[in-house]
Design an enzyme around this catalytic site. Structure first.
Site, PDB file in Angstrom:
ATOM      1  N   GLY A 119       2.055  78.502  17.543  1.00 51.46           N
ATOM      2  CA  GLY A 119       1.383  77.096  17.616  1.00 51.46           C
ATOM      3  C   GLY A 119       1.231  76.612  16.313  1.00 51.46           C
ATOM      4  N   ARG A 162       3.433  84.054  23.828  1.00 47.87           N
ATOM      5  CA  ARG A 162       4.362  84.097  24.916  1.00 47.87           C
ATOM      6  C   ARG A 162       5.688  83.891  24.602  1.00 47.87           C
ATOM      7  NH1 ARG A 162       0.159  80.649  27.022  1.00 47.87           N
ATOM      8  NH2 ARG A 162       1.182  78.713  26.300  1.00 47.87           N
ATOM      9  N   ARG A 163       6.104  83.234  23.581  1.00 44.58           N
ATOM     10  CA  ARG A 163       7.595  83.106  23.158  1.00 44.58           C
ATOM     11  C   ARG A 163       7.658  83.072  21.652  1.00 44.58           C
ATOM     12  NH1 ARG A 163       5.395  78.383  24.977  1.00 44.58           N
ATOM     13  NH2 ARG A 163       5.916  79.038  27.273  1.00 44.58           N
ATOM     14  N   ASP A 171       2.345  87.834  27.179  1.00 41.54           N
ATOM     15  CA  ASP A 171       1.316  86.764  28.037  1.00 41.54           C
ATOM     16  C   ASP A 171      -0.032  87.403  27.970  1.00 41.54           C
ATOM     17  OD1 ASP A 171      -0.027  84.930  29.736  1.00 41.54           O
ATOM     18  OD2 ASP A 171       1.495  85.682  31.395  1.00 41.54           O
ATOM     19  N   TYR A 200     -14.339  76.332  25.253  1.00 39.73           N
ATOM     20  CA  TYR A 200     -14.983  76.800  23.789  1.00 39.73           C
ATOM     21  C   TYR A 200     -16.355  77.342  24.010  1.00 39.73           C
ATOM     22  CZ  TYR A 200     -11.453  73.594  21.980  1.00 39.73           C
ATOM     23  OH  TYR A 200     -10.312  73.259  21.546  1.00 39.73           O
TER      24      TYR A 200
END
Length: 327
Positions: A75, A98-99, A112, A202
């Site tokens: 990310g 995840r990737r 995952d 959160y």
């Protein structure tokens, strides 16, 4: 369709401004300067470099001072943090997501985080000292972000890495912790503000860390950035890329660059933070004992209004601009 990860341009009444930034200084300040800064509400971050023999990536844990696991390493926040830590001495950096991405600055374990067995199999053998949790469950703007799934993902990571080696767990929060997704909220938002009435993931993640770290050898902390910006064109949720895609589509349709938020959002004060600055702040927070069990707003320190910036964006793309969408 136009939303940034936290509170970029949102069709709500107002956007908000968090309290002032965490100034990043490479020199140490005297106690008087620190006291003055804290009186004005701006914690000072000093970034002492870790003494060591250089980068020991790939060596055994006995030769390392710190081994970071970045959950959500592909990310916008995780990637910037990976780049920063990989350039520091005495840090081994591992990532999971995840990737993976071809241009990622480190090897990413594809897993995952919602799959407890897969996470344990992937991470249990790693002697992690610092966890930087930047993960986030998939969601759409049509519904609230899932609380149970986000908490379970963090719990799965803790269950896999919690051992005698773990020293610190740092999570990334955002302006939703102040209720930015619920409408108008108090500004400047400060870390000491009471929680909003409606719970969110959160809060639940922070409570999980407080509970699990009680009596343990490791500690926790959290950063609260606002409008994370990054120059990486591959950052899917990067504010610059989203605006560029939006502008390109409208230009191809022969439309003006319409601001897709509300009138209030167009005129409200807004803040952002450079991903590199956030990475440095996260590193300092997670390695400074005085920061344990605390949360920190992190921004660039300057503010802007879209009403002033939007015409410049339109000019860059050679488009006429309209302050509000005409739909």
């Amino acid at each position: 369709f136009f939303f940034q990860a936290e509170d970029g341009i949102r069709d709500k009444l107002v956007t908000g401004v968090q309290t002032c930034a965490l100034p990043i200084l490479r020199r140490r300040l005297g106690r008087g300067a620190l006291a003055g800064a804290r009186r004005c509400g701006a914690p000072i971050l000093t970034l002492p470099r870790v003494a060591g023999e250089g980068n020991h990536l790939g060596c055994g844990i006995s030769h390392l001072l710190r081994h970071a696991l970045i959950a959500g390493a592909t990310g916008i926040v995780g990637r910037a943090l990976a780049q920063h830590l990989s350039a520091q001495p005495n840090w081994q950096v591992s990532g999971c997501a995840r990737r993976s991405r071809v241009s990622q600055p480190l090897n990413v374990i594809p897993v995952d985080l919602a799959d407890a067995h897969a996470v344990r199999a992937a991470l249990s053998a790693s002697k992690i000292t610092h966890v930087f949790y930047c993960g986030r469950a998939d969601y759409t703007q049509a519904a609230k972000e899932p609380i149970a799934e986000n908490v379970a993902m963090l719990r799965n990571v803790l269950n896999a890495v919690q051992s005698q080696h773990l020293q610190h767990v740092h999570i990334v929060q955002g302006s939703k912790v102040y209720g930015s997704d619920l409408g108008p909220y108090k500004t400047p938002a400060q870390e000491s503000d009471p929680r909003v009435a409606e719970t969110n993931w959160y809060y639940e993640q922070e409570d999980l860390l407080a509970q699990r770290s009680a009596g343990a050898a490791w500690q926790w902390s959290a950063s609260r950035p606002h409008g994370v910006c990054d120059a990486d064109a591959g950052a899917v949720r990067g504010l610059a890329r989203v605006i560029a895609v939006y502008a390109t589509i409208l230009k191809a349709l022969g439309e003006p660059l319409c601001f897709p938020g509300s009138h209030a959002a167009f005129h409200a004060l807004y803040q952002s933070v450079d991903s590199g600055l956030l990475a440095r702040a996260m590193t300092w927070i997670a390695t400074t004992p005085a920061c344990a069990s605390q949360t920190f707003n992190v921004t660039n320190g300057d503010v802007m209004r879209w009403v002033h910036v939007w015409p410049r964006i339109a000019d860059f793309f050679g488009m006429a601009e309209i302050g509000r969408a005409h739909v």
